[in-house]
Every structure is written in structure tokens, then in C-alpha cells.
Design a protein around this motif. Structure first.
Motif, PDB file in Angstrom:
ATOM      1  N   UNK A 124       0.950  -1.262   0.124  1.00  0.00           N
ATOM      2  CA  UNK A 124       0.138   0.159  -0.114  1.00  0.00           C
ATOM      3  C   UNK A 124       0.941   1.238   0.101  1.00  0.00           C
ATOM      4  N   UNK A 125       0.634   2.294  -0.471  1.00  0.00           N
ATOM      5  CA  UNK A 125       1.059   3.540  -0.659  1.00  0.00           C
ATOM      6  C   UNK A 125       0.004   4.706  -0.542  1.00  0.00           C
ATOM      7  N   UNK A 126       0.631   5.899  -0.905  1.00  0.00           N
ATOM      8  CA  UNK A 126      -0.161   7.064  -0.595  1.00  0.00           C
ATOM      9  C   UNK A 126       0.216   8.154  -1.877  1.00  0.00           C
ATOM     10  N   UNK A 127      -1.118   9.009  -2.027  1.00  0.00           N
ATOM     11  CA  UNK A 127      -0.840   9.993  -3.118  1.00  0.00           C
ATOM     12  C   UNK A 127      -1.678  11.042  -2.663  1.00  0.00           C
ATOM     13  N   UNK A 145       0.727   9.174 -10.071  1.00  0.00           N
ATOM     14  CA  UNK A 145       0.304   7.885 -10.179  1.00  0.00           C
ATOM     15  C   UNK A 145      -1.142   7.866 -10.765  1.00  0.00           C
ATOM     16  N   UNK A 146      -1.362   6.873 -11.508  1.00  0.00           N
ATOM     17  CA  UNK A 146      -3.062   6.735 -11.906  1.00  0.00           C
ATOM     18  C   UNK A 146      -3.427   5.155 -11.384  1.00  0.00           C
ATOM     19  N   UNK A 147      -4.840   5.376 -10.894  1.00  0.00           N
ATOM     20  CA  UNK A 147      -5.241   4.031 -10.250  1.00  0.00           C
ATOM     21  C   UNK A 147      -6.379   3.658 -11.013  1.00  0.00           C
ATOM     22  N   UNK A 176       2.329  10.928  -6.174  1.00  0.00           N
ATOM     23  CA  UNK A 176       2.751   9.910  -5.304  1.00  0.00           C
ATOM     24  C   UNK A 176       3.593  10.230  -4.072  1.00  0.00           C
ATOM     25  N   UNK A 177       3.396   9.948  -2.921  1.00  0.00           N
ATOM     26  CA  UNK A 177       4.197   9.987  -1.810  1.00  0.00           C
ATOM     27  C   UNK A 177       4.898   8.713  -1.633  1.00  0.00           C
ATOM     28  N   UNK A 220      -5.682   7.897  -0.927  1.00  0.00           N
ATOM     29  CA  UNK A 220      -5.508   9.476  -1.095  1.00  0.00           C
ATOM     30  C   UNK A 220      -5.559  10.168   0.024  1.00  0.00           C
ATOM     31  N   UNK A 221      -4.513  10.961   0.126  1.00  0.00           N
ATOM     32  CA  UNK A 221      -4.301  11.953   1.491  1.00  0.00           C
ATOM     33  C   UNK A 221      -4.486  13.233   1.169  1.00  0.00           C
ATOM     34  N   UNK A 222      -4.738  14.074   2.023  1.00  0.00           N
ATOM     35  CA  UNK A 222      -4.323  15.530   2.138  1.00  0.00           C
ATOM     36  C   UNK A 222      -2.982  16.012   2.641  1.00  0.00           C
TER      37      UNK A 222
END
Length: 244
Positions: A124-127, A145-147, A176-177, A220-222
Motif C-alpha cells: 500500500x502507498x499514498x498519493x 500515479x494513476x489508479x 505519489x508520496x 488518497x491523502x491530504x
């Protein structure tokens, strides 16, 4: 299930040698990151993995648990894979960049919670969303990144992604983070695979996972916390910390 947060920290850096021990507001950079991670509630363990005695000594001085790893590792992922050999209870790992002193502990907890909720998930990762007109969209140092509709990563690139031949309302560009969570067994397999063609083309090791059929969940993150790649960015972080 036992989730360990690991901060890879190496001394050598072409742009910023000794970066982990660079003082920001009176503390080493790596200490700021460690203190943020210490606020997490979903990590069972927290470890700094380094290749340098100076970083090891500094980490132990401010109370962190730290381990020495080889200086020959090409990536932080390889360093983490070595570090978990001494952690037999660890089932899942969160790879936290050691140069993000403003990382949101809630984001780390969310990644850990995702792995706990879906224990068979590979990664898992974040963007965080960007406006398509943001200049970062064209910056090759900013990874996009596209999902898929279910949030799985389809592709990562340094190029603008997606290419908007037609405008689509509500479709953001995702920045992407560089934070990852892994299932231990997947991580141990990942580091045995040779660099893949797309990974080499883009210089993005997460593409190796996709090219080998792995599933990567993207949260997805802020959280837009900046990293530190240069002394100039370190000064900007110090300014931001002083304003908190």
C-alpha cells in the motif's frame, strides 16, 4: 500481526551528504521524523536502519532503536529487507522516508490499518491530489500515479499522468508520496527480483512490483508534507517548524 515502521537512513547522498544528521531547529533531521512516527498508534515497533556509525550513535542518543545495515544496498527497500531479518515477529512493514520531518502520523496509521484490514495485500502507498494546472505535474522529480476504480495502482511515472487529451471533471492528478507498506513475505520476494525494464526506464522501483503482478493499494491523502533533498529545503522546513 506485528507491524513495524522502519526509517532507512544512509549517510551518502549525491546532493546532500550526511542529510539524516543535518540540524533543523536544533535536532537532526532523522530525529524529527522519528518523533513524528512515535506519535503513531498502529505501529508495534519503530526502527531506524542505517549504514553509518554516526547515524546509529545519534539515533541511540535521542532514544531510538537502530540497527546497522550494509552500505552496499542500492535502495532503501533493500536496507529494510536486511533490517527485518533481526525482527522475526514482524509480519508487515511500513517504509517511512527518513527525510520527511512533517510526515502526518495519521497517514502512517492509515497505511498500517489498511494492511491489517487486508492482510493478504502485497503493498500500500499514498498519493495526494494536484490540480491539473499545478506546475508540479510537469516536474520529473514529482512522481505521479494513476489508479483503477478500486484504488489499485495502474502506473507510476515522472511524466504528466494522465495525459488530458479531453478534460474530465473531478479527475485529479495524483502526486505519489514515497511511503510504502508491505507484507513481509512480499517484501522478501521483491528484493530477489532483478530491476525490471519499466523500473529502469523511469527510475522508479515500485514499477518492479507492478511488472511482477503485485497489487498496490493507493490511499488518497491530504498530507502534502515536503521532503528534504537539499540544504535549501532544510532551511524552508526550519521556517515551517518555527511557525507551528
Amino acid at each position: 500481526m506485528h507491524i513495524t515502521g522502519i526509517l532507512p537512513a544512509r549517510w551518502g547522498s549525491s546532493r546532500f551528504p550526511g542529510k539524516p544528521l543535518h540540524l533543523i531547529a536544533g535536532k537532526p533531521l532523522i530525529q524529527h521524523v522519528w518523533e513524528r512516527c512515535s506519535q503513531c498508534s498502529r505501529l508495534d515497533d519503530l526502527l531506524i536502519a542505517t549504514d553509518d556509525d554516526r547515524i546509529l550513535a545519534a539515533a541511540e542518543a535521542f532514544g531510538a532503536r537502530a540497527v546497522m545495515t550494509s552500505s552496499e544496498h542500492p535502495t532503501g527497500t533493500d536496507r529494510i529487507a536486511e533490517a527485518i531479518r533481526s525482527l522475526p515477529d514482524t509480519t508487515h512493514v511500513v517504509n517511512i522516508q527518513g527525510d520527511e520531518p512533517l510526515i502526518d502520523p495519521e497517514l502512517i496509521d492509515e497505511l498500517a490499518a489498511t494492511m491489517a484490514r487486508v492482510p493478504e495485500l502485497d503493498m500500500a502507498t499514498a498519493a495526494n491530489p494536484l490540480d491539473p494546472s499545478d506546475p508540479n505535474v510537469d516536474d520529473p522529480n514529482v512522481v505521479k500515479v494513476v489508479t483503477a476504480l478500486d484504488g489499485r495502482a495502474l502506473y507510476f511515472s515522472r511524466s504528466p499522468l494522465p495525459f488530458f487529451r479531453n478534460p474530465v471533471d473531478g479527475l485529479p492528478v495524483l502526486r505519489h508520496k514515497g511511503i510504502y507498506a508491505y507484507r513481509r513475505s512480499f517484501l522478501e520476494r521483491f528484493v530477489t527480483w532483478p530491476p525490471s525494464p519499466l523500473e529502469q526506464a523511469e527510475s522508479l522501483e515500485q514499477l518492479r512490483a507492478l511488472e511482477n503482478g503485485a497489487s498496490i493499494k493507493v490511499l488518497t491523502t491530504t498530507d502534502t508534507s515536503p521532503g528534504v533533498d537539499t540544504p535549501e529545503q532544510a532551511r524552508e522546513i526550519e521556517r515551517l517548524l518555527s511557525s507551528l
